[in-house]
Design an enzyme around this catalytic site. Sequence first.
Site, PDB file in Angstrom:
ATOM      1  N   GLY A  46      37.365  28.461   7.927  1.00 52.71           N
ATOM      2  CA  GLY A  46      37.013  28.501   6.084  1.00 52.71           C
ATOM      3  C   GLY A  46      36.114  29.732   5.711  1.00 52.71           C
ATOM      4  O   GLY A  46      35.724  30.537   6.597  1.00 52.71           O
ATOM      5  N   GLN A  51      30.705  34.738   0.855  1.00 54.31           N
ATOM      6  CA  GLN A  51      30.402  35.433   2.033  1.00 54.31           C
ATOM      7  C   GLN A  51      30.937  36.517   2.105  1.00 54.31           C
ATOM      8  O   GLN A  51      30.664  37.575   2.976  1.00 54.31           O
ATOM      9  CB  GLN A  51      31.116  34.502   3.078  1.00 54.31           C
ATOM     10  CG  GLN A  51      30.317  33.258   3.360  1.00 54.31           C
ATOM     11  CD  GLN A  51      31.129  32.316   4.466  1.00 54.31           C
ATOM     12  OE1 GLN A  51      32.104  31.761   4.137  1.00 54.31           O
ATOM     13  NE2 GLN A  51      30.861  32.495   5.762  1.00 54.31           N
ATOM     14  N   CYS A  91      29.255  29.383  11.574  1.00 51.74           N
ATOM     15  CA  CYS A  91      29.351  30.004  10.272  1.00 51.74           C
ATOM     16  C   CYS A  91      29.544  31.425  10.617  1.00 51.74           C
ATOM     17  O   CYS A  91      29.157  32.082  11.566  1.00 51.74           O
ATOM     18  CB  CYS A  91      28.082  29.749   9.479  1.00 51.74           C
ATOM     19  SG  CYS A  91      28.332  30.693   7.663  1.00 51.74           S
ATOM     20  N   LEU A  92      30.652  32.045   9.835  1.00 50.21           N
ATOM     21  CA  LEU A  92      31.058  33.497  10.020  1.00 50.21           C
ATOM     22  C   LEU A  92      29.720  34.214   9.863  1.00 50.21           C
ATOM     23  O   LEU A  92      29.735  35.451   9.998  1.00 50.21           O
ATOM     24  CB  LEU A  92      32.275  33.904   9.360  1.00 50.21           C
ATOM     25  CG  LEU A  92      33.632  33.259   9.775  1.00 50.21           C
ATOM     26  CD1 LEU A  92      34.588  33.412   9.060  1.00 50.21           C
ATOM     27  CD2 LEU A  92      33.922  33.607  11.253  1.00 50.21           C
ATOM     28  N   HIS A 133      30.630  22.726   3.690  1.00 47.58           N
ATOM     29  CA  HIS A 133      30.150  23.776   4.307  1.00 47.58           C
ATOM     30  C   HIS A 133      30.278  25.002   3.386  1.00 47.58           C
ATOM     31  O   HIS A 133      29.565  25.664   3.027  1.00 47.58           O
ATOM     32  CB  HIS A 133      30.561  24.046   5.735  1.00 47.58           C
ATOM     33  CG  HIS A 133      30.190  25.438   6.309  1.00 47.58           C
ATOM     34  ND1 HIS A 133      29.351  25.345   7.430  1.00 47.58           N
ATOM     35  CD2 HIS A 133      30.674  26.450   5.881  1.00 47.58           C
ATOM     36  CE1 HIS A 133      29.133  26.615   7.854  1.00 47.58           C
ATOM     37  NE2 HIS A 133      29.845  27.512   6.959  1.00 47.58           N
ATOM     38  N   GLU A 134      31.597  24.906   2.674  1.00 47.13           N
ATOM     39  CA  GLU A 134      32.140  26.044   2.028  1.00 47.13           C
ATOM     40  C   GLU A 134      31.700  26.148   0.605  1.00 47.13           C
ATOM     41  O   GLU A 134      30.991  26.773  -0.116  1.00 47.13           O
ATOM     42  CB  GLU A 134      33.647  26.067   1.752  1.00 47.13           C
ATOM     43  CG  GLU A 134      34.462  26.049   3.262  1.00 47.13           C
ATOM     44  CD  GLU A 134      33.908  27.361   4.104  1.00 47.13           C
ATOM     45  OE1 GLU A 134      33.218  28.364   3.717  1.00 47.13           O
ATOM     46  OE2 GLU A 134      34.121  27.242   5.381  1.00 47.13           O
ATOM     47  N   HIS A 137      27.933  27.200   0.255  1.00 47.63           N
ATOM     48  CA  HIS A 137      28.116  28.602   0.368  1.00 47.63           C
ATOM     49  C   HIS A 137      28.149  29.048  -1.120  1.00 47.63           C
ATOM     50  O   HIS A 137      27.470  29.857  -1.553  1.00 47.63           O
ATOM     51  CB  HIS A 137      29.218  29.102   0.925  1.00 47.63           C
ATOM     52  CG  HIS A 137      29.175  29.510   2.330  1.00 47.63           C
ATOM     53  ND1 HIS A 137      27.860  30.238   2.872  1.00 47.63           N
ATOM     54  CD2 HIS A 137      29.826  29.276   3.563  1.00 47.63           C
ATOM     55  CE1 HIS A 137      27.979  30.394   4.434  1.00 47.63           C
ATOM     56  NE2 HIS A 137      29.079  29.729   4.534  1.00 47.63           N
TER      57      HIS A 137
HETATM   58  O1  GNR Z   1      34.881  29.147  11.092  1.00 52.57           O
HETATM   59  C1  GNR Z   1      34.197  28.098  10.988  1.00 52.57           C
HETATM   60  N1  GNR Z   1      33.990  27.133  11.652  1.00 52.57           N
HETATM   61  C2  GNR Z   1      33.268  25.802  11.102  1.00 52.57           C
HETATM   62  C3  GNR Z   1      33.016  24.897  12.188  1.00 52.57           C
HETATM   63  C4  GNR Z   1      32.358  23.675  11.943  1.00 52.57           C
HETATM   64  C5  GNR Z   1      31.807  23.572  10.721  1.00 52.57           C
HETATM   65  C6  GNR Z   1      32.030  24.505   9.754  1.00 52.57           C
HETATM   66  C7  GNR Z   1      32.999  25.521   9.959  1.00 52.57           C
HETATM   67  S1  GNR Z   1      33.124  26.916   8.696  1.00 52.57           S
HETATM   68  C8  GNR Z   1      33.267  28.255   9.488  1.00 52.57           C
HETATM   69  C9  GNR Z   1      33.540  29.530   8.992  1.00 52.57           C
HETATM   70  C10 GNR Z   1      32.575  29.779   7.895  1.00 52.57           C
HETATM   71  O2  GNR Z   1      31.614  30.148   7.916  1.00 52.57           O
HETATM   72  N2  GNR Z   1      33.024  29.076   6.500  1.00 52.57           N
HETATM   73  O3  GNR Z   1      31.776  29.513   5.699  1.00 52.57           O
HETATM   74 NI    NI Z   2      30.014  29.456   6.631  1.00 53.86          NI
END
Ligand code: GNR
Ligand code: NI
Length: 176
Positions: A46, A51, A91-92, A133-134, A137
């Site tokens: 995601g 980001q 999270c990236l 999660h997104e 952000h």
């Molecule tokens: O790549 C991602 N893996 C992930 C794993 C568990 C819960 C959420 C995520 S999102 C993350 C990519 C990211 O940072 N998206 O904002």
């Molecule tokens: Ni993230």
Amino acid sequence: MALLDILVYPDPRLRNKAKPVDRVDLAIQQLIDDMAQTMYAAPGIGLAATQVNIASRILIIDISDNKNKLQAFINPEIIRATGEHEYEEGCLSVPGVYARITRPSAATVRALDREGNPFEVTADGLLATCLQHEIDHLDGKVFVDYLSRLKQERIRKKMHKELRQQEPEPGRRQAI
Ligand code: GNR
Ligand code: NI
């Protein structure tokens, strides 16, 4: 297509609140393509526009095994959330950090797709977690915000240490 730079926690730009997209045009579609390239290269499942330092309400997700089911959500809104579920998140923007986060286990999200058409999806499992999660952000929130202050402080220090090790020229770093 272009690879975009991903902001790293605790970069203050991750706190920007994204504004709604008023028109889904070619520029938005090109941004989605660049975000997809960036997400696949990372690799991640995601990515939110926040980001990559774009303050627009756009997120993409691909949780498929073959990385061929890109889903774009423009102006996403959670219209219903139910249950509770703990999931190990990463999270990236917080590389190398994983933590169990409790969120609603299912969520119904309304959004526009890449063509600007409205749609609704009711997600559970990984998709529900990832969508929340997104969307966090886009509201300037990062998953570590749900952790204790002690853990947040440890993560902040770890990120600063790694940033220092990557920077050959001390002092030229942006203050964060
Ligand atoms: O790549 C991602 N893996 C992930 C794993 C568990 C819960 C959420 C995520 S999102 C993350 C990519 C990211 O940072 N998206 O904002
Ligand atoms: Ni993230």
